[in-house]
Design a protein around this motif. Structure first.
Motif, PDB file in Angstrom:
ATOM      1  N   ARG A 157       0.859  -1.182   0.000  1.00 22.19           N
ATOM      2  CA  ARG A 157       0.000   0.000   0.000  1.00 22.19           C
ATOM      3  C   ARG A 157       0.899   1.237   0.000  1.00 22.19           C
ATOM      4  O   ARG A 157       1.785   1.374   0.852  1.00 22.19           O
ATOM      5  CB  ARG A 157      -0.873  -0.011   1.262  1.00 22.19           C
ATOM      6  CG  ARG A 157      -2.105   0.861   1.179  1.00 22.19           C
ATOM      7  CD  ARG A 157      -2.868   0.864   2.491  1.00 22.19           C
ATOM      8  NE  ARG A 157      -3.132  -0.468   3.029  1.00 22.19           N
ATOM      9  CZ  ARG A 157      -4.097  -1.276   2.592  1.00 22.19           C
ATOM     10  NH1 ARG A 157      -4.895  -0.885   1.625  1.00 22.19           N
ATOM     11  NH2 ARG A 157      -4.279  -2.455   3.120  1.00 22.19           N
ATOM     12  N   CYS A 159      -2.249   6.387  -0.200  1.00 21.36           N
ATOM     13  CA  CYS A 159      -3.526   5.831   0.270  1.00 21.36           C
ATOM     14  C   CYS A 159      -4.245   6.875   1.130  1.00 21.36           C
ATOM     15  O   CYS A 159      -3.629   7.516   1.991  1.00 21.36           O
ATOM     16  CB  CYS A 159      -3.254   4.570   1.089  1.00 21.36           C
ATOM     17  SG  CYS A 159      -4.672   3.994   2.010  1.00 21.36           S
ATOM     18  N   ILE A 160      -5.545   7.053   0.882  1.00 20.86           N
ATOM     19  CA  ILE A 160      -6.293   8.055   1.668  1.00 20.86           C
ATOM     20  C   ILE A 160      -7.173   7.398   2.736  1.00 20.86           C
ATOM     21  O   ILE A 160      -8.079   8.015   3.292  1.00 20.86           O
ATOM     22  CB  ILE A 160      -7.149   8.949   0.736  1.00 20.86           C
ATOM     23  CG1 ILE A 160      -8.012   8.071  -0.182  1.00 20.86           C
ATOM     24  CG2 ILE A 160      -6.279   9.918  -0.070  1.00 20.86           C
ATOM     25  CD1 ILE A 160      -9.075   8.837  -0.946  1.00 20.86           C
ATOM     26  N   ASN A 161      -6.927   6.109   2.954  1.00 16.85           N
ATOM     27  CA  ASN A 161      -7.655   5.363   3.993  1.00 16.85           C
ATOM     28  C   ASN A 161      -9.168   5.398   3.794  1.00 16.85           C
ATOM     29  O   ASN A 161      -9.931   5.469   4.767  1.00 16.85           O
ATOM     30  CB  ASN A 161      -7.295   5.890   5.392  1.00 16.85           C
ATOM     31  CG  ASN A 161      -5.826   5.696   5.700  1.00 16.85           C
ATOM     32  OD1 ASN A 161      -5.323   4.581   5.699  1.00 16.85           O
ATOM     33  ND2 ASN A 161      -5.108   6.798   5.898  1.00 16.85           N
ATOM     34  N   CYS A 162      -9.584   5.372   2.514  1.00 14.40           N
ATOM     35  CA  CYS A 162     -11.027   5.432   2.249  1.00 14.40           C
ATOM     36  C   CYS A 162     -11.716   4.111   2.570  1.00 14.40           C
ATOM     37  O   CYS A 162     -12.923   4.059   2.767  1.00 14.40           O
ATOM     38  CB  CYS A 162     -11.282   5.815   0.790  1.00 14.40           C
ATOM     39  SG  CYS A 162     -10.796   4.514  -0.360  1.00 14.40           S
ATOM     40  N   LYS A 189     -12.156   1.497   0.623  1.00  8.80           N
ATOM     41  CA  LYS A 189     -12.845   0.813  -0.476  1.00  8.80           C
ATOM     42  C   LYS A 189     -12.297  -0.614  -0.672  1.00  8.80           C
ATOM     43  O   LYS A 189     -13.043  -1.552  -0.935  1.00  8.80           O
ATOM     44  CB  LYS A 189     -12.683   1.625  -1.770  1.00  8.80           C
ATOM     45  CG  LYS A 189     -13.516   1.063  -2.894  1.00  8.80           C
ATOM     46  CD  LYS A 189     -13.787   2.047  -3.976  1.00  8.80           C
ATOM     47  CE  LYS A 189     -14.786   1.437  -4.950  1.00  8.80           C
ATOM     48  NZ  LYS A 189     -14.930   2.228  -6.141  1.00  8.80           N
ATOM     49  N   CYS A 190     -10.986  -0.761  -0.532  1.00  6.01           N
ATOM     50  CA  CYS A 190     -10.386  -2.095  -0.749  1.00  6.01           C
ATOM     51  C   CYS A 190     -10.898  -3.110   0.279  1.00  6.01           C
ATOM     52  O   CYS A 190     -10.963  -4.307  -0.011  1.00  6.01           O
ATOM     53  CB  CYS A 190      -8.868  -2.009  -0.738  1.00  6.01           C
ATOM     54  SG  CYS A 190      -8.208  -1.106   0.654  1.00  6.01           S
ATOM     55  N   MET A 214      -5.339   2.262   7.417  1.00  4.39           N
ATOM     56  CA  MET A 214      -5.336   0.919   6.849  1.00  4.39           C
ATOM     57  C   MET A 214      -4.089   0.155   7.313  1.00  4.39           C
ATOM     58  O   MET A 214      -2.978   0.695   7.320  1.00  4.39           O
ATOM     59  CB  MET A 214      -5.323   0.987   5.312  1.00  4.39           C
ATOM     60  CG  MET A 214      -6.564   1.603   4.700  1.00  4.39           C
ATOM     61  SD  MET A 214      -8.065   0.665   5.058  1.00  4.39           S
ATOM     62  CE  MET A 214      -7.701  -0.885   4.279  1.00  4.39           C
ATOM     63  N   CYS A 240      -9.046   0.838  -6.456  1.00  3.43           N
ATOM     64  CA  CYS A 240      -8.515   1.865  -5.549  1.00  3.43           C
ATOM     65  C   CYS A 240      -8.560   3.223  -6.268  1.00  3.43           C
ATOM     66  O   CYS A 240      -7.969   3.386  -7.340  1.00  3.43           O
ATOM     67  CB  CYS A 240      -7.082   1.522  -5.144  1.00  3.43           C
ATOM     68  SG  CYS A 240      -6.299   2.882  -4.252  1.00  3.43           S
ATOM     69  N   PRO A 241      -9.249   4.200  -5.686  1.00  4.00           N
ATOM     70  CA  PRO A 241      -9.395   5.481  -6.375  1.00  4.00           C
ATOM     71  C   PRO A 241      -8.072   6.234  -6.540  1.00  4.00           C
ATOM     72  O   PRO A 241      -7.968   7.143  -7.352  1.00  4.00           O
ATOM     73  CB  PRO A 241     -10.361   6.258  -5.473  1.00  4.00           C
ATOM     74  CG  PRO A 241     -10.262   5.623  -4.143  1.00  4.00           C
ATOM     75  CD  PRO A 241      -9.926   4.185  -4.381  1.00  4.00           C
ATOM     76  N   ALA A 257      -3.257   3.331  -5.220  1.00  3.14           N
ATOM     77  CA  ALA A 257      -2.265   3.234  -4.139  1.00  3.14           C
ATOM     78  C   ALA A 257      -1.771   1.809  -3.900  1.00  3.14           C
ATOM     79  O   ALA A 257      -0.838   1.605  -3.127  1.00  3.14           O
ATOM     80  CB  ALA A 257      -2.886   3.781  -2.852  1.00  3.14           C
ATOM     81  N   LEU A 258      -2.431   0.843  -4.529  1.00  4.08           N
ATOM     82  CA  LEU A 258      -2.018  -0.544  -4.264  1.00  4.08           C
ATOM     83  C   LEU A 258      -1.146  -1.057  -5.408  1.00  4.08           C
ATOM     84  O   LEU A 258      -1.447  -0.823  -6.573  1.00  4.08           O
ATOM     85  CB  LEU A 258      -3.252  -1.445  -4.105  1.00  4.08           C
ATOM     86  CG  LEU A 258      -4.071  -1.170  -2.844  1.00  4.08           C
ATOM     87  CD1 LEU A 258      -5.406  -1.880  -2.907  1.00  4.08           C
ATOM     88  CD2 LEU A 258      -3.303  -1.600  -1.593  1.00  4.08           C
TER      89      LEU A 258
HETATM   90  S1  SF4 Z   1      -8.907   1.724  -1.760  1.00  3.99           S
HETATM   91 FE1  SF4 Z   1      -6.890   2.618  -2.090  1.00  3.99          FE
HETATM   92  S2  SF4 Z   1      -6.983   4.585  -1.121  1.00  3.99           S
HETATM   93 FE2  SF4 Z   1      -8.733   3.429  -0.364  1.00  3.99          FE
HETATM   94  S3  SF4 Z   1      -7.987   2.499   1.517  1.00  3.99           S
HETATM   95 FE3  SF4 Z   1      -7.645   1.027  -0.081  1.00  3.99          FE
HETATM   96  S4  SF4 Z   1      -5.538   1.415  -0.753  1.00  3.99           S
HETATM   97 FE4  SF4 Z   1      -6.189   3.190   0.402  1.00  3.99          FE
END
Ligand code: SF4
Ligand code: SF4
Length: 466
Positions: free
Chosen positions: A26, A30-33, A35-36, A56, A74-75, A78-79
């Motif tokens: 990661r 990463c914005i810690n949203c 979604k993943c 995360m 991932c928006p 970041a992964l």
């Molecule tokens: S989807 Fe991407 S930005 Fe959102 S928490 Fe996961 S790694 Fe971070």
């Protein structure tokens, strides 16, 4: 209907240093949203870095099934998934790194591995990879081997059989029916070479007993604490040491002897000598050399009950280093066809070992003509061992293995066989075959790449004779 054979798998992780195909990382962006966490059904992504639910945690590569969904969704992009360096180094041209990872997973939970990215490999290759089984029955609505609506028997019979029965004028049976032994899966264990710890040895024997199959062991490896499982042990002895091992022979069901030239001429006498000590079956173990089919046919004509053909660890012919060495598929087919030609195939049991690395190799070896298979290296890989083919064969055990209990090791072997058994049921169900013994020599139910390639393109590309 006989009681259904079931292998009880139990999730048994080993907290040792594994190799994974991909590493997920990661990035800082990463914005810690979260979604993943929603898109990964295997829960590889979780919150809670350093106990903080807003952040995360590092991705859990162990559970990842490589579907790539989190990467795509991932928006922030970041992964990142990259091939692991160790993954690229393990295995070799036969024992591919993917195989090792598959075996580790199977030993962990006893399940058929799922890869979310689907099959991306080639559709043909050398040896067993150039062979496809006919799955035409897969669409039958009643097909359900694993879940129990139909009974599929995976058991096989070992021993000499008659090819016909004789009766006298009054209809009394004249033929002497030979003793045979049934095992519930077409797999026995061959003791893997190497300096194994006493714990691993005991665990292998206990796993064989748990599965109701057998393990081939030299008498030096039969420890006092495995005597309880002696019926599941096949001692491998020299034909010259039958007298020395009388007590052992008295307690087992089968004995294996290594082939030597003098065994061929004296086989009936040797088998009788062993039978006088105890009414056990004799396995003659022959190396898969260039002329193995001729030797197997001679042994079968001399009354051999069970012949174990042993190829090298990559399933290749032994005794030479040439590039024209045959692979397991062709060795087994040659042995089977020679016995068919000599009209003695049904009388003798053929075990094949060497290069049986994946669940699918078991039915494929049987379709080529083996009655059953023997495995060795997968038993070690199940314990987290890494195999390297180049520059020479090396097996590395994970650090800390000596501290793992007999029970844990045993469960991992049982899990591995549970996964292989499930896949055997799947193949047999999809082929519409209800008894494993009927797989033997069913080449009409398989497609061989060389044959269709030759049928399709042979005429076009065949060199004209000058
Ligand atoms: S989807 Fe991407 S930005 Fe959102 S928490 Fe996961 S790694 Fe971070
Ligand atoms: S690749 Fe698929 S299985 Fe692996 S972590 Fe991402 S979503 Fe989960």
């Amino acid at each position: 209907m006989p009681k259904k054979y079931h292998i009880h798998a139990k999730v048994t992780p080993l907290n040792l240093d594994y190799v994974y195909k991909f590493k997920i990382e990661r990035g800082e962006n990463c914005i810690n949203c979260g979604k993943c966490t929603k898109v990964c059904i295997y829960e590889a992504h979780k919150r809670g870095k350093g106990g903080d639910p807003r952040k995360m945690a590092d991705p859990n590569t162990v559970v990842c099934r490589n579907c790539f969904r989190c990467i795509q969704e991932c928006p922030r992009g970041a992964l990142e998934k990259s091939l692991d360096k160790d993954y690229l180094n393990i295995g070799g041209s036969y024992w591919k790194s993917d195989m090792l990872i598959t075996l580790w997973k199977q030993a962990e939970d006893g399940k058929v591995p799922v890869t979310g990215a689907g099959y991306r490999g080639p559709f043909t290759g050398p040896g067993f990879d150039s062979m496809w089984t006919d799955m035409s029955e897969i669409v039958r609505p009643t097909r359900d081997g694993i879940h129990g609506r139909e009974y599929i028997s995976t058991s096989v019979e070992l021993g000499r059989k008659l090819n016909h029965l004789s009766f006298d004028e009054c209809g009394n049976l004249l033929s002497k029916i030979h003793d045979t032994i049934d095992i519930p899966i077409p797999i026995i264990f061959d003791f893997p070479e190497g300096n194994l710890s006493p714990t691993v040895k005991v665990a292998l024997v206990r796993a064989a007993a748990e599965l109701n199959t057998c393990i081939v062991l030299s008498p030096d490896h039969i420890a006092a604490d495995t005597k309880k499982y002696i019926k599941n042990i096949i001692p491998l002895i020299s034909h010259k040491e039958i007298d020395k091992h009388q007590a052992l022979i008295k307690s087992v069901r089968m004995v294996a002897i290594d082939y030597k030239d003098e065994v061929l001429n004296s086989l009936p006498a040797l088998q009788n000598k062993i039978k006088k000590i105890n009414n056990v079956l004799t396995i003659v173990r022959v190396p898969a050399t260039k002329s193995v089919e001729g030797l197997v046919a001679q042994l079968a004509q001399s009354g051999a009950e069970i012949i174990h053909v042993v190829a090298d660890y990559c399933g290749m012919e032994t005794g030479s280093t040439g590039t024209d060495r045959r692979l397991a598929k062709d060795i087994i087919r040659a042995v089977h066809l020679k016995l068919v030609e000599d009209r003695i195939r049904d009388e003798v049991t053929i075990i094949f070992s060497g290069g049986i690395a994946m669940a699918e190799h078991v039915p494929k070896a049987m379709i080529c003509g083996a009655d059953l298979t023997a495995i060795d290296l997968p038993l070690l890989i199940a314990l987290g061992a890494r195999l390297y083919e180049e520059p020479e064969k090396i097996i590395l055990f994970p650090e800390g293995l000596e501290k793992i209990s007999v029970r844990t090791i045993m469960h991992r072997i049982v899990n591995l066989m549970g996964a292989w058994h499930s896949q055997l049921l799947e193949v047999m169900g999809a082929m519409g075959i209800r008894e494993a013994r009927r797989l033997r020599g069913e080449t009409g139910r398989a497609i061989f790449f060389e044959e269709i390639d030759n049928d399709t393109f042979g005429k076009l590309f065949k060199k004209e004779k000058l």
